[in-house]
Design a protein around this motif. Structure first.
Motif, short mmCIF file in Angstrom:
data_model
loop_
_atom_site.label_atom_id
_atom_site.label_comp_id
_atom_site.label_asym_id
_atom_site.label_seq_id
_atom_site.Cartn_x
_atom_site.Cartn_y
_atom_site.Cartn_z
N LYS A 245 0.41 -1.22 0.17
CA LYS A 245 -0.11 0.13 -0.38
C LYS A 245 0.78 0.93 -0.10
O LYS A 245 2.43 1.12 0.42
N LYS B 157 2.23 5.21 4.60
CA LYS B 157 1.27 5.71 5.50
C LYS B 157 1.98 6.37 6.77
O LYS B 157 2.89 6.03 7.40
N ILE C 74 -13.44 -8.83 4.22
CA ILE C 74 -13.69 -7.83 3.59
C ILE C 74 -12.59 -6.82 3.21
O ILE C 74 -12.64 -6.58 2.31
N GLY C 75 -12.01 -6.91 4.14
CA GLY C 75 -10.49 -6.09 4.42
C GLY C 75 -10.44 -6.58 5.56
O GLY C 75 -10.31 -6.78 6.57
N SER C 76 -9.28 -5.71 5.36
CA SER C 76 -8.48 -5.80 6.94
C SER C 76 -7.79 -4.24 6.85
O SER C 76 -7.13 -3.85 5.90
N GLY C 77 -7.33 -4.05 7.89
CA GLY C 77 -6.48 -2.92 8.85
C GLY C 77 -5.36 -2.81 9.68
O GLY C 77 -4.87 -3.86 9.62
N LYS C 78 -5.17 -1.90 10.57
CA LYS C 78 -3.87 -1.85 10.96
C LYS C 78 -4.10 -3.07 12.64
O LYS C 78 -3.41 -3.79 12.86
N VAL D 12 -12.19 -7.04 8.64
CA VAL D 12 -13.53 -6.00 8.54
C VAL D 12 -14.30 -7.19 7.62
O VAL D 12 -13.62 -7.75 6.48
N ALA E 54 -21.01 -4.00 7.59
CA ALA E 54 -19.91 -3.90 7.33
C ALA E 54 -19.19 -4.03 8.87
O ALA E 54 -20.08 -3.09 9.39
N LYS F 129 -16.13 -4.21 11.45
CA LYS F 129 -15.04 -3.56 11.47
C LYS F 129 -14.02 -4.23 13.01
O LYS F 129 -14.47 -3.86 14.23
N MET G 135 -21.11 -1.05 10.56
CA MET G 135 -21.08 -0.02 9.80
C MET G 135 -21.77 0.11 8.68
O MET G 135 -22.38 -1.29 8.39
N GLU G 136 -22.46 0.58 8.09
CA GLU G 136 -23.22 0.93 6.66
C GLU G 136 -22.24 -0.05 5.81
O GLU G 136 -21.05 0.47 5.75
N ALA H 232 -20.61 -1.33 2.21
CA ALA H 232 -20.44 -0.56 0.96
C ALA H 232 -20.21 -1.79 0.22
O ALA H 232 -18.95 -2.46 -0.06
N THR I 75 -13.61 -0.20 -2.95
CA THR I 75 -12.72 1.10 -2.85
C THR I 75 -12.74 1.78 -4.23
O THR I 75 -12.48 1.56 -5.40
N LEU J 226 -15.04 4.74 -0.37
CA LEU J 226 -15.81 3.50 -1.30
C LEU J 226 -16.81 3.62 -2.15
O LEU J 226 -17.65 4.94 -1.89
N ASP K 264 -12.93 5.32 6.86
CA ASP K 264 -11.79 5.53 7.26
C ASP K 264 -11.43 6.50 8.68
O ASP K 264 -10.31 7.50 8.00
N1 LIG Z 1 -18.66 -0.13 5.62
C1 LIG Z 1 -17.39 -0.68 5.16
N2 LIG Z 1 -18.17 -1.66 3.98
C2 LIG Z 1 -17.54 -2.27 2.63
N3 LIG Z 1 -16.10 -2.34 2.86
C3 LIG Z 1 -15.50 -1.63 4.15
C4 LIG Z 1 -16.26 -1.35 5.40
N4 LIG Z 1 -15.42 -0.38 5.97
C5 LIG Z 1 -13.96 -0.91 5.99
N5 LIG Z 1 -13.78 -1.83 3.86
C6 LIG Z 1 -13.34 -2.54 3.60
O1 LIG Z 1 -12.06 -2.62 5.01
C7 LIG Z 1 -11.01 -2.69 4.87
C8 LIG Z 1 -10.48 -1.76 6.40
O2 LIG Z 1 -10.86 -0.74 6.42
P1 LIG Z 1 -10.82 0.81 6.96
O3 LIG Z 1 -9.76 1.22 5.59
O4 LIG Z 1 -11.29 0.92 7.84
O5 LIG Z 1 -9.53 -0.39 8.46
P2 LIG Z 1 -8.44 0.12 9.11
O6 LIG Z 1 -8.47 -0.30 10.24
O7 LIG Z 1 -8.29 1.74 9.67
O8 LIG Z 1 -7.72 0.44 7.58
P3 LIG Z 1 -6.16 1.33 8.01
O9 LIG Z 1 -4.84 0.32 8.92
O10 LIG Z 1 -5.34 0.84 6.14
O11 LIG Z 1 -6.11 3.02 8.78
C9 LIG Z 1 -10.99 -1.24 3.35
O12 LIG Z 1 -9.83 -0.70 2.51
C10 LIG Z 1 -12.31 -2.16 2.70
O13 LIG Z 1 -11.82 -2.98 1.76
#
Ligand SMILES: Nc1ncnc2c1ncn2[C@@H]1O[C@H](COP(=O)(O)OP(=O)(O)OP(=O)(O)O)[C@@H](O)[C@H]1O
Length: 328
Positions: free
Chosen positions: A54, A57, A93-97, A101, A114, A116, A164-165, A167, A171, A219, A229
């Motif tokens: 990515k 950041k 559907i996703g992952s973050g730090k 998700v 969704a 998290k 969350m709502e 999406a 992205t 999104l 985010d």
């Molecule tokens: N409301 C949503 N609907 C659908 N997919 C979502 C939603 N929220 C997050 N996602 C998916 O999960 C991924 C990670 O979410 P988000 O960026 O909120 O997490 P984060 O822990 O803050 O990530 P980062 O480490 O990049 O800051 C998003 O890129 C997206 O693909």
């Protein structure tokens, strides 16, 4: 999916900065090392080739974290307990730090959301509880068609959970990467920028600064763009000096360690406009802030970007943006 404009950045970001010869890179390096001596961190781990998955950041708090107001303190002491049993959790559907998700369904209504799920231990270890607290407090306040709505927040024994709502369209970064030349036509980009601008207008009405606007945090939901985010967002009217965000999107005042205000989101809107219409971000870290436009861009979009990608005191307002001919 790897971002093209950071493909030349291999290995750790701190190595990248230490080999950068010019003044701009040196200033940024100095800023980040002055901040509790922590280097800039990257958004995800290098893959086996050492390439970043990515965009880089920044995650460094410069000199101070924003004050936590009484509203935030109240939010932390009253986290609702486990409501996970009301939901059926589906695929990731996703992952973050600090967490993952998932798609989920509220059993009583069968509506899709969704969720998290943030690992409590990881969060605590990284001393990021206050940041989650802020994300939740701010996202709870925001209700707008172009902002992902937070439905509820609770904790389990191991996780904090943000429902969350949902999406359903991925992205903006993913859709951008699917376009020819990784860019949109101007009419398509104009429509997208207008939606993001409307979300910024709402945030400004509520004295909220997102601080990390970029295609990865926007999104698609049934053809509508929604900002997500809010991990770096803040609310109040004071000027700030915390260094955060994503390098390609950092405004000069943040890079040079000066105070900033909500106009940093307008700078990000300018970078986003450039990226959506050209397939690249306008400023490479090693080159500073000289703005150059490709020939194919119209005079109108260039005028909009000149208004946004200007130094803080000359940067145009959100009302100017929303009345700009390129968005009409
Ligand atoms: N409301 C949503 N609907 C659908 N997919 C979502 C939603 N929220 C997050 N996602 C998916 O999960 C991924 C990670 O979410 P988000 O960026 O909120 O997490 P984060 O822990 O803050 O990530 P980062 O480490 O990049 O800051 C998003 O890129 C997206 O693909």
């Amino acid at each position: 999916m790897k971002r093209q404009n950071s493909a030349n950045v291999t290995g750790s970001p701190s190595r990248y900065f230490s080999t950068t010869q010019n003044q701009f890179g040196d200033i940024l390096k100095q800023i980040t090392h002055n901040c509790n001596n922590k280097p800039i961190k990257k958004a995800s781990s290098p893959n086996p080739n050492g390439q970043l998955q990515k965009r880089i950041k920044t995650q460094t708090s410069c000199s101070k974290m924003p004050n936590q107001n009484s509203q935030n303190k109240k939010a932390s002491s009253s986290v609702p307990k486990n409501r996970l049993e009301y939901y059926t959790i589906h695929e990731q559907i996703g992952s973050g730090k600090f967490g993952k998700v998932y798609k989920c369904v509220l059993n009583s209504t069968k509506k899709i959301y969704a969720i998290k799920m943030i690992d409590k231990q990881q969060l605590k270890k990284n001393q990021m509880n206050h940041q989650l607290q802020r994300e939740v407090t701010i996202q709870q306040m925001l209700k707008h068609p172009n902002i992902i709505q937070l439905i509820e927040f609770f904790e389990t024994a191991t996780n904090y959970c943000l429902v969350m709502e949902y999406a359903n369209g991925g992205t903006l970064f993913q859709s951008l990467m699917r376009q020819n030349n990784k860019r949109y036509s101007e009419p398509a980009a104009s429509n997208m920028i207008k939606q993001v601008a409307l979300a910024i207008q709402q945030m400004q009405k509520q004295s909220i600064i997102h601080r990390d606007l970029k295609p990865e945090n926007i999104l698609w939901s049934d053809g509508v763009l929604k900002i997500s985010d809010f991990g770096w967002s803040i609310q109040d009217k004071k000027e700030r000096d915390t260094l955060c965000g994503t390098i390609d999107y950092l405004p000069p005042e943040m890079v040079y360690g000066q105070s900033y205000d909500n106009s940093i989101d307008l700078w990000s809107l300018g970078v986003l406009t450039f990226e959506l219409t050209t397939g690249k971000t306008p400023f490479q870290i090693q080159e500073g802030f000289a703005l150059q436009f490709p020939d194919h861009l119209s005079g109108d979009v260039k005028d909009l970007m000149k208004g946004l990608l200007a130094e803080k005191k000359n940067r145009k307002s959100i009302d100017w943006v929303l009345n700009h001919v390129w968005l009409c």
